[in-house]
Design a protein around this motif. Structure first.
Motif, PDB file in Angstrom:
ATOM      1  N   ASN A 262      19.535  12.082-129.045  1.00 33.16           N
ATOM      2  CA  ASN A 262      18.405  11.657-129.866  1.00 33.16           C
ATOM      3  C   ASN A 262      17.316  12.726-129.963  1.00 33.16           C
ATOM      4  OD1 ASN A 262      18.339   8.644-130.863  1.00 33.16           O
ATOM      5  ND2 ASN A 262      19.421   8.634-128.912  1.00 33.16           N
ATOM      6  N   LEU A 263      17.239  13.574-128.933  1.00 32.03           N
ATOM      7  CA  LEU A 263      16.197  14.600-128.912  1.00 32.03           C
ATOM      8  C   LEU A 263      16.620  15.865-129.645  1.00 32.03           C
ATOM      9  CD1 LEU A 263      14.983  14.310-125.200  1.00 32.03           C
ATOM     10  CD2 LEU A 263      13.861  13.417-127.236  1.00 32.03           C
ATOM     11  N   LYS A 264      17.873  15.987-129.975  1.00 28.74           N
ATOM     12  CA  LYS A 264      18.366  17.199-130.630  1.00 28.74           C
ATOM     13  C   LYS A 264      17.679  17.391-131.984  1.00 28.74           C
ATOM     14  CE  LYS A 264      22.625  19.633-131.769  1.00 28.74           C
ATOM     15  NZ  LYS A 264      24.110  19.559-131.824  1.00 28.74           N
ATOM     16  N   GLY A 265      17.042  18.527-132.144  1.00 31.87           N
ATOM     17  CA  GLY A 265      16.358  18.847-133.396  1.00 31.87           C
ATOM     18  C   GLY A 265      14.971  18.266-133.522  1.00 31.87           C
ATOM     19  N   PHE A 266      14.534  17.509-132.489  1.00 34.19           N
ATOM     20  CA  PHE A 266      13.213  16.877-132.589  1.00 34.19           C
ATOM     21  C   PHE A 266      12.093  17.912-132.600  1.00 34.19           C
ATOM     22  CE2 PHE A 266       9.444  15.106-130.404  1.00 34.19           C
ATOM     23  CZ  PHE A 266       9.090  14.159-131.346  1.00 34.19           C
ATOM     24  N   GLY A 267      12.265  19.016-131.877  1.00 31.13           N
ATOM     25  CA  GLY A 267      11.218  20.038-131.810  1.00 31.13           C
ATOM     26  C   GLY A 267      10.822  20.562-133.167  1.00 31.13           C
ATOM     27  N   SER A 268      11.783  20.647-134.096  1.00 31.00           N
ATOM     28  CA  SER A 268      11.486  21.163-135.438  1.00 31.00           C
ATOM     29  C   SER A 268      10.684  20.166-136.270  1.00 31.00           C
ATOM     30  CB  SER A 268      12.790  21.515-136.166  1.00 31.00           C
ATOM     31  OG  SER A 268      13.607  20.364-136.313  1.00 31.00           O
ATOM     32  N   ARG A 269      10.604  18.907-135.810  1.00 27.48           N
ATOM     33  CA  ARG A 269       9.862  17.881-136.548  1.00 27.48           C
ATOM     34  C   ARG A 269       8.379  17.880-136.181  1.00 27.48           C
ATOM     35  NH1 ARG A 269      13.241  14.006-138.713  1.00 27.48           N
ATOM     36  NH2 ARG A 269      11.660  12.374-138.540  1.00 27.48           N
ATOM     37  N   GLN A 278      10.932  24.139-128.939  1.00 29.17           N
ATOM     38  CA  GLN A 278      12.333  24.432-129.227  1.00 29.17           C
ATOM     39  C   GLN A 278      12.913  23.314-130.097  1.00 29.17           C
ATOM     40  OE1 GLN A 278      11.003  23.696-126.227  1.00 29.17           O
ATOM     41  NE2 GLN A 278      11.692  25.086-124.642  1.00 29.17           N
ATOM     42  N   ASP A 279      13.977  23.620-130.814  1.00 30.45           N
ATOM     43  CA  ASP A 279      14.624  22.574-131.613  1.00 30.45           C
ATOM     44  C   ASP A 279      15.105  21.442-130.711  1.00 30.45           C
ATOM     45  OD1 ASP A 279      14.156  23.886-133.907  1.00 30.45           O
ATOM     46  OD2 ASP A 279      16.211  24.484-134.321  1.00 30.45           O
ATOM     47  N   SER A 280      15.717  21.793-129.597  1.00 28.60           N
ATOM     48  CA  SER A 280      16.254  20.818-128.651  1.00 28.60           C
ATOM     49  C   SER A 280      15.686  21.101-127.272  1.00 28.60           C
ATOM     50  CB  SER A 280      17.786  20.886-128.615  1.00 28.60           C
ATOM     51  OG  SER A 280      18.321  20.625-129.911  1.00 28.60           O
ATOM     52  N   PRO A 281      15.528  20.064-126.443  1.00 23.72           N
ATOM     53  CA  PRO A 281      14.870  20.269-125.152  1.00 23.72           C
ATOM     54  C   PRO A 281      15.762  21.007-124.155  1.00 23.72           C
ATOM     55  CG  PRO A 281      15.711  18.048-125.291  1.00 23.72           C
ATOM     56  CD  PRO A 281      15.968  18.677-126.624  1.00 23.72           C
ATOM     57  N   ILE A 282      15.124  21.517-123.109  1.00 23.11           N
ATOM     58  CA  ILE A 282      15.821  22.174-122.004  1.00 23.11           C
ATOM     59  C   ILE A 282      15.650  21.313-120.768  1.00 23.11           C
ATOM     60  CG2 ILE A 282      15.890  24.233-120.548  1.00 23.11           C
ATOM     61  CD1 ILE A 282      14.760  25.789-122.945  1.00 23.11           C
ATOM     62  N   PHE A 283      16.748  21.047-120.074  1.00 21.62           N
ATOM     63  CA  PHE A 283      16.640  20.216-118.868  1.00 21.62           C
ATOM     64  C   PHE A 283      15.975  21.014-117.761  1.00 21.62           C
ATOM     65  CE2 PHE A 283      18.202  18.606-114.799  1.00 21.62           C
ATOM     66  CZ  PHE A 283      17.744  17.295-114.888  1.00 21.62           C
ATOM     67  N   ASN A 284      14.963  20.414-117.132  1.00 16.97           N
ATOM     68  CA  ASN A 284      14.206  21.059-116.068  1.00 16.97           C
ATOM     69  C   ASN A 284      14.347  20.227-114.800  1.00 16.97           C
ATOM     70  OD1 ASN A 284      11.860  21.716-114.327  1.00 16.97           O
ATOM     71  ND2 ASN A 284      11.282  23.041-116.029  1.00 16.97           N
ATOM     72  N   LYS A 446      10.583  28.814-126.953  1.00 13.46           N
ATOM     73  CA  LYS A 446      11.412  29.238-125.821  1.00 13.46           C
ATOM     74  C   LYS A 446      12.830  28.709-126.035  1.00 13.46           C
ATOM     75  CE  LYS A 446       7.396  29.087-122.785  1.00 13.46           C
ATOM     76  NZ  LYS A 446       6.771  28.468-121.600  1.00 13.46           N
ATOM     77  N   ASP A 447      13.504  29.369-126.948  1.00 12.15           N
ATOM     78  CA  ASP A 447      14.807  28.886-127.419  1.00 12.15           C
ATOM     79  C   ASP A 447      15.899  29.860-126.991  1.00 12.15           C
ATOM     80  OD1 ASP A 447      16.957  27.855-128.758  1.00 12.15           O
ATOM     81  OD2 ASP A 447      15.907  27.568-130.657  1.00 12.15           O
ATOM     82  N   PRO A 448      16.904  29.388-126.231  1.00  7.15           N
ATOM     83  CA  PRO A 448      17.979  30.292-125.798  1.00  7.15           C
ATOM     84  C   PRO A 448      18.919  30.703-126.930  1.00  7.15           C
ATOM     85  CG  PRO A 448      18.463  28.044-125.124  1.00  7.15           C
ATOM     86  CD  PRO A 448      17.078  28.029-125.698  1.00  7.15           C
ATOM     87  N   ASP A 449      18.809  30.060-128.089  1.00  9.76           N
ATOM     88  CA  ASP A 449      19.743  30.335-129.188  1.00  9.76           C
ATOM     89  C   ASP A 449      19.217  31.354-130.192  1.00  9.76           C
ATOM     90  OD1 ASP A 449      21.543  28.469-128.146  1.00  9.76           O
ATOM     91  OD2 ASP A 449      20.542  26.817-129.171  1.00  9.76           O
ATOM     92  N   LEU A 450      18.151  32.067-129.853  1.00  5.08           N
ATOM     93  CA  LEU A 450      17.638  33.088-130.770  1.00  5.08           C
ATOM     94  C   LEU A 450      18.647  34.223-130.904  1.00  5.08           C
ATOM     95  CD1 LEU A 450      13.906  33.344-129.631  1.00  5.08           C
ATOM     96  CD2 LEU A 450      14.747  32.464-131.801  1.00  5.08           C
TER      97      LEU A 450
END
Length: 922
Positions: A262-269, A278-284, A446-450
């Motif tokens: 559900n969180l995938k792509g939420f950052g771009s919104r 980031q587009d998608s969250p990073i687990f911390n 802070k996106d690892p997919d750059l």
């Protein structure tokens, strides 16, 4: 009994406002429903039908009126209304309902104002909240919750503004907005599951029920409810806006997977100024949840706007369209909008930030003197140089900069759109102009997919922006810089902002780390770009294709050094492999330069003299190293400090078109090759010369590998590149940067690599101006004689150097063996063991000091690595001293000079060399 005041409060305030709020909720629901169902095509057709129907009615009305039928109908109506029959009916109704009419009228007179008051308060405020909620794509209820809670806490935020906080109101509202948008991201089925209803809206039976998927949705909705959000704008020395959104993970793997989905792509919104998730969250693990994190540069003073854009006269001549302006109406509307923006961002902190930054630029104290090894002089009267203008347009620097900023600012949205089209999202930070370039900076999430390589992005952006030259994209510390030729659509050339050499030198810092400290140009902000050689960076290589301004850049550096030192501090040796570029620098010429060591040499017509000069340089180095050995010092700075009466000057070798000379080495044979080949001597200079105070600056048209010796380039860490001819040359000219130097097409534009890459433009000094500068230096220091004449150097070239070998040569690694920025300490130590003498000589240069293990990471770990490396170098030094003393002891023993012993060679040697080893380590 209920007090009358309570009854009145409930009936006159609570009930009216509740009813009005309820009616507004119904209205909002109807509007939302109508908005969802709206079909523009159908709306247009209905509008047209209504228009036609109304038109027909008006035609009938006008026709009847013009024919007099309306007056006749009015007369008929009056007859009917006043007829005895109708009057009788009216009297009977009044007799029957007269009292009720009075009651109704009195009721309306009392309660209509009360409810009207509620409507006047509720509807305007709620309408604004509804509009705001609609623009933020959240429900009215969530929008009201955010804004009404802010209204309650408003005094607290006003107090924070007074205390100097940057944007507390903005931060609070938007941190709550993040959570609201996150909840809105879930569809209705999740909310129903949370209310223990299935997808059809029916309640779970006996408190349980629903499918496994429904229960999972319930847990996801609960997780979203426990979201933590924080937004903070930090001022002071660290100006940025930090935002964090943490969604706690659940106790079940299946639920966590659905949360991530559900969180995938939420950052771009999320669309908030100076926030980039980031587009998608990073687990911390530390946060025990899924994290959206953002750090974006924020300067309240810059965001405030400009007084000049507000107080503008729309009727002025320059704003007329006929004079190239925006036009009176457009100028007025722009000023009006800018005024609103200014008032919205006018806070105590923004005013403080604006004043502080302006004061820093105009009144900041030069603190470089406090930590400097040397103080820069100002030898030349720079008023002899006239301010530069653009030769094509005749624009001054100010005129060109104004035009360039206008074009650059008009393209911001296009550049951002081109980035988004390439799946790169970033927050626009700033745009600056310099030379012919506009530099756009974006803060990336802070996106690892750059992407690691921007070559494809550069090509696509050139097509999208419809510009003739590909932009150059670099990424450093999360900031994406895009350098684009600042050219108006349809124009033949980009707008060029000239660089003023005199202003560049006047603005230079007074403190210098080394004597050979010069300025090569300015960046897009107008700040000087420095090159300091002889310290961490011993030597330098400059690359640039024909016509790109390589020689002019060299002269900028040369004269900036000459302006700051004396001929007793620094002398220059000029070598040119192709032509006589430096012929005018001759001391015995028309415009003598007092800093010149010997007659300039050129390879095309006098190769023997050029080779003799290089051999003479080798002789100087070996002579000085032998002197240092005798005086028990290691480098020139120690010698000059210990023996000030015998002070040695530093020598800067300017060697242009190096490969034109090294290519001729193959023509040498036998003993000539040993004496005069340039390649081996350049390798020797780059390895040994730093300690002797000899600095080499090599310049070449090409950076092709076959034209450059790898062992020489391994010791030349400072690199500067102007425009190159081929893409393959960029990696050698600017290694590990990803900068395509072949994309540079403007003469004088360059990238400097001494640590982080710097982008700048070099001033253009005309030939007559360089001669004027020579005359100015001669006026200050007087005419000098060559240290060595041409005849003396040629005579010395054929002599053997004999015992002047004062420093042993050593093997050094090839450029391909050098440590990369991400090399580990074990890799570095392994390389140093293989080349110990080279490691000792270069231990405190950028070859090692710029490595990530010594510059990045946790301070404790970084300091631990530095300490280990220094200890290892000390071990190598001790071993080096021990080996040399042992060899000397063996030679003395065989010659009969060593004292006799019964304890063996090793025992005697150990007792002899302890003090010398400690001295060697020092």
């Amino acid at each position: 009994m209920i007090p009358q005041a309570v009854t009145d409060f409930v009936l006159q305030w609570v009930l009216p406002f509740s009813i009005v709020f309820g009616s507004f909720f119904l209205l909002v629901r109807m509007i939302n429903l109508a908005y969802r169902r709206t079909d523009l095509d159908r709306l247009y057709s209905i509008g047209i039908s209504i228009g036609v129907f109304v038109g027909i009615i008006f035609i009938v009305y006008v026709t009847l009126k013009n024919a007099g039928y309306l007056d006749k109908m009015h007369s008929i109506w009056n007859l009917i209304y006043n007829s005895a029959f109708v009057v009788g009916i009216r009297l009977k109704l009044n007799a029957m309902f007269g009292n009720y009419w009075i009651i109704i009228i009195n009721f309306l007179k009392k309660w209509v104002p009360i409810y009207f008051r509620a409507i006047c308060i509720v509807y305007p405020v709620s309408t604004m909240i509804a509009i705001w909620s609609l623009t933020k794509r959240i429900s009215f209820a969530r929008g009201a919750n955010i804004l009404l809670s802010y209204a309650v806490l408003h005094p607290l935020f006003i107090f924070k503004y007074i205390l100097g906080y940057a944007t507390p109101s903005f931060d609070y509202i938007n941190s709550r907005l993040f959570v609201a948008q996150l909840k809105e991201n879930l569809n209705d089925s999740y909310i129903k599951a949370l209310q223990e209803r299935d997808d059809r809206g029916e309640k779970f039976k006996d408190g349980a029920g629903g499918t496994s998927a429904t229960q999972t949705k319930k847990q996801v909705a609960l997780a979203m409810r426990y979201t933590r959000s924080k937004l903070e704008t930090i001022g002071g020395n660290r100006n940025n806006r930090h935002a964090k959104l943490v969604i706690k993970r659940s106790r079940e793997m299946e639920t966590d997977n659905m949360i991530q989905s559900n969180l995938k792509g939420f950052g771009s919104r999320i669309n908030v100024p100076f926030v980039q998730f980031q587009d998608s969250p990073i687990f911390n693990v530390k946060e025990n949840g899924f994290v959206f994190d953002s750090d974006v540069n924020y300067h309240a003073g810059s965001y405030l706007g400009s007084w000049q854009s507000i107080f503008v006269n729309p009727l002025s001549v320059e704003n007329k369209k006929t004079n190239g302006g925006k036009g009176t109406l457009t100028t007025f509307l722009t000023a009006y909008v800018d005024t609103i923006k200014y008032l919205l961002h006018l806070t105590p902190y923004s005013m403080y930030d604006r004043v502080r930054r302006n004061a820093k630029i105009k009144f900041s104290r030069d603190t470089t003197i406090e930590k400097a090894n040397f103080i820069a002089r100002q030898n030349m009267n720079l008023s002899i140089l006239e301010p530069p203008i653009d030769e094509d347009t005749g624009n001054t620097i100010e005129e060109a900069k104004k035009e360039a900023l206008e074009v650059a600012n008009s393209r911001i949205n296009d550049v951002a759109s081109a980035l988004n089209a390439n799946k790169i999202r970033g927050v626009f930070d700033s745009v600056v102009v310099g030379g012919t370039q506009a530099i756009y900076k974006f803060t990336l999430p802070k996106d690892p997919d750059l992407p690691n390589d921007f070559k494809d992005v550069q090509k696509k952006m050139a097509n999208m922006l419809k510009i003739p030259l590909e932009p150059i994209i670099t990424l450093s510390s999360g900031i994406l810089s895009i350098s684009i030729a600042n050219q108006r659509p349809g124009a033949a050339k980009p707008i060029n902002i000239p660089v003023d050499f005199a202003e560049m030198i006047r603005n230079r810092k007074k403190g210098m780390g080394t004597l050979v400290s010069g300025v090569v140009g300015v960046d897009a902000m107008g700040n000087d770009i420095y090159v300091e050689l002889g310290g961490l960076y011993a030597h330098m290589a400059i690359f640039g294709a024909t016509g790109m301004g390589k020689s002019v850049l060299l002269f900028n550096f040369i004269y900036s050094v000459m302006d700051s030192v004396t001929p007793e501090d620094v002398k220059f040796i000029f070598l040119d492999g192709k032509s006589n570029t430096f012929e005018f620098m001759r001391i015995d010429g028309d415009n003598p330069n007092p800093f010149v060591y010997c007659q300039p040499a050129e390879g095309s017509g006098d190769i023997d003299y050029l080779r003799a000069v290089v051999r003479h340089i080798e002789w100087i180095i070996r002579q000085r190293m032998q002197l240092f050995k005798e005086r028990k010092v290691q480098k020139i700075s120690e010698f000059n400090e210990k023996y000030p009466d015998e002070k040695l000057y530093q020598i800067v070798i300017i060697f242009d078109e190096v490969s034109a000379v090294t290519d001729l080495d193959d023509n040498l044979k036998g003993d000539e090759y040993r004496k005069f080949n340039i390649k081996s001597k350049l390798e020797f200079i780059t390895k040994i010369a730093r300690s002797a105070g000899v600095i080499l600056i090599m310049a070449n048209q090409t950076a092709r590998k076959e034209k450059l010796d790898g062992k020489t380039m391994a010791n030349v860490r400072a690199r500067l590149s102007l425009g190159l001819s081929e893409p393959i040359e960029s990696e050698i000219a600017l290694p590990d940067t990803g900068i395509d130097a072949d994309k540079i097409k403007q003469p004088g534009e360059f990238y400097l690599l001494m640590g982080l890459p710097e982008h700048g433009n070099s001033p253009y000094l005309k030939e007559y101006q360089t001669k004027d500068l020579n005359d100015e230096l001669t006026r200050v220091f007087g005419k000098r004689e060559y240290v060595f004449s041409r005849e003396e150097i040629l005579e010395q070239a054929n002599e053997e150097m004999g015992d002047l070998i004062g420093y042993d040569d050593y093997t050094s690694p090839d450029e391909s063996e050098l440590p990369s920025p991400d090399s580990t300490l074990d890799d570095v130590i392994k390389l140093c063991r293989k080349y110990p003498d080279w490691a000792i000589e270069n231990a405190d240069t950028a070859i090692f000091t710029d490595l990530d293990i010594f510059t990045k990471g946790v301070p404790n770990t970084r300091n631990k690595f530095i300490k280990k490396f220094k200890l290892f170098i000390n071990e190598l030094k001790a071993q080096q001293v021990q080996d040399k003393e042992k060899a000397k002891y063996e030679n003395d023993k065989h010659a009969g000079n060593a004292k006799s012993t019964t304890s063996g060679v090793d025992g005697d040697f150990a007792s002899l060399t302890k003090d010398k080893i400690e001295e060697g380590i020092k």
